[in-house]
Design an enzyme around this catalytic site. Structure first.
Site, PDB file in Angstrom:
ATOM      1  N   GLY A 157       0.789  -1.230   0.000  1.00  0.00           N
ATOM      2  CA  GLY A 157       0.000   0.000   0.000  1.00  0.00           C
ATOM      3  C   GLY A 157       0.821   1.279   0.000  1.00  0.00           C
ATOM      4  N   GLN A 158       2.154   1.153  -0.089  1.00  0.00           N
ATOM      5  CA  GLN A 158       2.962   2.376  -0.127  1.00  0.00           C
ATOM      6  C   GLN A 158       2.621   3.160  -1.399  1.00  0.00           C
ATOM      7  OE1 GLN A 158       7.242   1.555   0.716  1.00  0.00           O
ATOM      8  NE2 GLN A 158       6.502  -0.429   1.442  1.00  0.00           N
ATOM      9  N   PRO A 159       2.686   4.527  -1.315  1.00  0.00           N
ATOM     10  CA  PRO A 159       2.233   5.332  -2.472  1.00  0.00           C
ATOM     11  C   PRO A 159       2.819   4.879  -3.808  1.00  0.00           C
ATOM     12  CG  PRO A 159       2.704   6.745  -0.612  1.00  0.00           C
ATOM     13  CD  PRO A 159       3.102   5.356  -0.177  1.00  0.00           C
ATOM     14  N   GLY A 160       4.080   4.558  -3.845  1.00  0.00           N
ATOM     15  CA  GLY A 160       4.717   4.170  -5.106  1.00  0.00           C
ATOM     16  C   GLY A 160       4.275   2.812  -5.623  1.00  0.00           C
ATOM     17  N   LEU A 161       3.588   2.037  -4.795  1.00  0.00           N
ATOM     18  CA  LEU A 161       3.175   0.683  -5.205  1.00  0.00           C
ATOM     19  C   LEU A 161       1.691   0.623  -5.595  1.00  0.00           C
ATOM     20  CD1 LEU A 161       4.957  -1.358  -2.358  1.00  0.00           C
ATOM     21  CD2 LEU A 161       5.741  -1.067  -4.709  1.00  0.00           C
TER      22      LEU A 161
END
Ligand SMILES: Nc1nc2c(ncn2[C@@H]2O[C@H](COP(=O)(O)OP(=O)(O)OP(=O)(O)O)[C@@H](O)[C@H]2O)c(=O)[nH]1
Ligand SMILES: [Mg+2]
Length: 248
Positions: free
Chosen positions: A122-126
């Protein structure tokens, strides 16, 4: 003689092909009926027969459930808890879980229904990877850390983006207000009020308060999801698509 034997073999192969095609056609017809309750006992018998037929032939429906949510919401902890609750496998303990970069897969069976969970990072880049899985998903579980109001806005916009996507049209949605074991966690109702989602109108959805730590609310949520997926129009669409484009 050799040629005759060849012809007989060809005939048998042809017969097998035709009966497989008929079987597929019947299966399509049956699966269209499946999921709708009927007063007609004949229809119900057909549905039961279909269920039996699919199970016997290994064609039992397998539901794909996407677990989404922003980083640290508790998605992987939830997946591991699901494995412990519904299978003999002991899930990873929370202190051994690291932030997800790729994909975690979990398989469980809930009252004879096979569920495959796809847990993504769920990290922004993912988050741009999420949409690659939308088309094949029967339903979505969206996890929110209910004890962290400073991140509700981030969760809200991530969820709104998910709901806007065409490839997830009609997919039932289970929104989990996670971390209820923490005293500061808000209830499912409070979270729903905060999120005030506008795009939910035509979607089958439910908010549930859970704790991926102690398992609170998880069974209620999953059992609701199984029930709605079995009746969902989207399931029917995915089944038909698999039947038409699947291997012959
Ligand atoms: N108290 C409490 N902590 C939780 C709960 N669920 C998860 N956590 C904690 O929250 C943190 C993040 O959990 P993860 O399961 O890794 O979160 P995630 O959503 O998979 O995060 P990403 O993989 O980065 O997207 C960890 O420290 C967990 O131990 C819960 O129900 N209660
Ligand atoms: Mg994770």
């Amino acid at each position: 003689m050799l040629r005759n034997r060849g012809t007989k073999k060809e005939l048998e192969e042809n017969r097998e092909k035709i009966s497989l095609q008929n079987y597929k056609r019947q299966l399509l017809f049956f699966t269209r009926l499946n999921g709708r309750s009927s007063q007609n006992p004949a229809i119900n018998s057909i549905k039961m027969l279909t269920h039996f037929y699919c199970q016997e032939s290994g064609l039992q429906t397998e539901f794909h459930v996407l677990i989404l949510g922003i980083d640290k919401a508790g998605k992987t902890t939830l997946l591991e808890k699901l494995k412990s609750v519904y299978s003999n496998l002991e899930g990873l303990p929370p202190d051994r879980i690291v932030p997800t970069v790729g994909l975690n897969i979990g398989r469980i069976e809930v009252s004879n229904t096979k569920l495959v969970f796809w847990d993504l990072g769920g990290q922004p880049g993912l988050r741009s990877i999420w949409e690659k899985y939308y088309e094949e998903a029967h339903a979505v579980i969206f996890v929110i850390d209910a004890a962290c109001p400073s991140r509700f806005e981030d969760s809200k916009s991530a969820l709104e983006k998910v709901l806007r996507h065409e490839d997830l049209k009609g997919a039932p949605l289970l929104i989990l207000a996670n971390k209820q074991d923490l005293s500061e966690a808000v209830s499912a109702e409070e979270l729903a009020r905060y999120l005030d989602l506008k795009k939910l109108d035509e979607r089958v959805y439910m908010f549930e308060a859970v704790s991926a730590f102690d398992g609170m609310g998880i069974k209620e949520g999953v059992e609701w999801l199984v029930e709605v997926m079995e009746r969902s129009k989207r399931t029917e669409t995915l089944r038909i698509r698999a039947g038409v484009t699947g291997p012959t």
